[in-house]
Design a protein around this motif. Sequence first.
Motif: not given
Length: 459
Positions: A175, A264, A267
Amino acid sequence: MSALIERQSGTRRSIAIETTDAAHYAATRRRLTAAQRRWLADSGFDAVAGTFALLSDAAGKLVRVLAGVDARHPLAALAALPCSLPAATYHLADEGVLADPAQAALGWALGAYQFNRYRQPKRAPARLAVPAAQLQQLAPLVEATALVRDLVNTPTEDMGPEQLGDAIKQLGKTHKAKVRDWVGDELLKANFPTIHAVGRASHRAPRLVELSWGKREHPRLVLVGKGVCFDTGGLDLKPSDGMRWMKKDMGGAAHAIALAGLVMQAQLPVRLTLLIPAVENAVAGNALRPGEVVVTRAGHAVEIDNTDAEGRLVLCDALAYGSEQQPDLMLDFATLTGAARVALGPDLPALFANDDDAAAGVLAAGRAVDDPLWQLPLWRPYRRMLDSYLADFANAGPSRHAGAITAALYLERFVPDGTPWLHLDTYAWNDTDRPGRPRGGEAMGLRATFAFLRQRYAG
């Protein structure tokens, strides 16, 4: 994720699974051929939840499965089928009684999990074909649950502090997050004394691993996980039956790592900090002794009443460090107390919170996604149970009363007033095999906390 695949019309044939129950079984039977109805009568199928029947066409080819379900619990409806049905591809028929096919598909995937690091599986699970949008929604949850289970199931020789740190570094690489760690005596130089004190007796150096991700302008979210990769109890040595499954004492870290990955991947608009204190609580000449006093990162002098109350020691330095970042929310997971299991059993993680709105939100989220939590009180008069005659307070006390509460009260001292904080005391383990919950490591509270974070930060 091989247990769930995208359903494609016309290019990949799959077998229909029709869900039914006692109230709808008569209507289900009317849609079948006379031969199929006779087969159901002869086989004794009566649509009881957890049962299924295979139906063939006139040529003897399997064309349909009837699955008895309890429509009130869609997550469990199909969970036993992946390793019970013939290894083929299936799909949910439109005629079924389940109102939430996505939850049923999630249960299917959770039931298909197998831990195969050390032996070959007895068979491949059957696959369920689902719509593309549903697959996109479920895949992260399935993968995160499998990650928790894999980390917890792996024995300590292959999942020590270094390997747990490697898992975080791999997550950071995936990520594009920043990862750093403090190892061994670096912990003392950086003022993490309790993490060092618990882990110093092991031949595998203790460490604190930090992952940072997100934009500076977003609210700060701090996730903390107890990473005691094996817990002997230290000099307050556990008996053999209490030590047998202590490879799972890093289950809190596994949850925090998996939740960070979900945040992550989705988002979410947060500035994320993941903190994992990773240690082995071992026995050696330099082991932490009962009666010692350790001055923590927060400046509190803590008397060591019991070296087997080590989880709160490694967590307190991490919580103090996380609090310095002035987070919008701080959330920790820990396999912290047997008292929580005595109070709530193995399936319900105990939730403690210093913020009523956050507590209500995560409890509601847990109910919505069938991942329940149960709140216990931060009953502050019980702080007296941790009184010390020579230090600010002790890490444990002589009373066996309210052990989960006193552990949470210990941790609360390291969270400043005004910082919303959630603490989950979770078992992270299934003692037996059940549909969708295979024996071994388990994610408990993961879906609930992720659903809560999505609602809190992404609406």
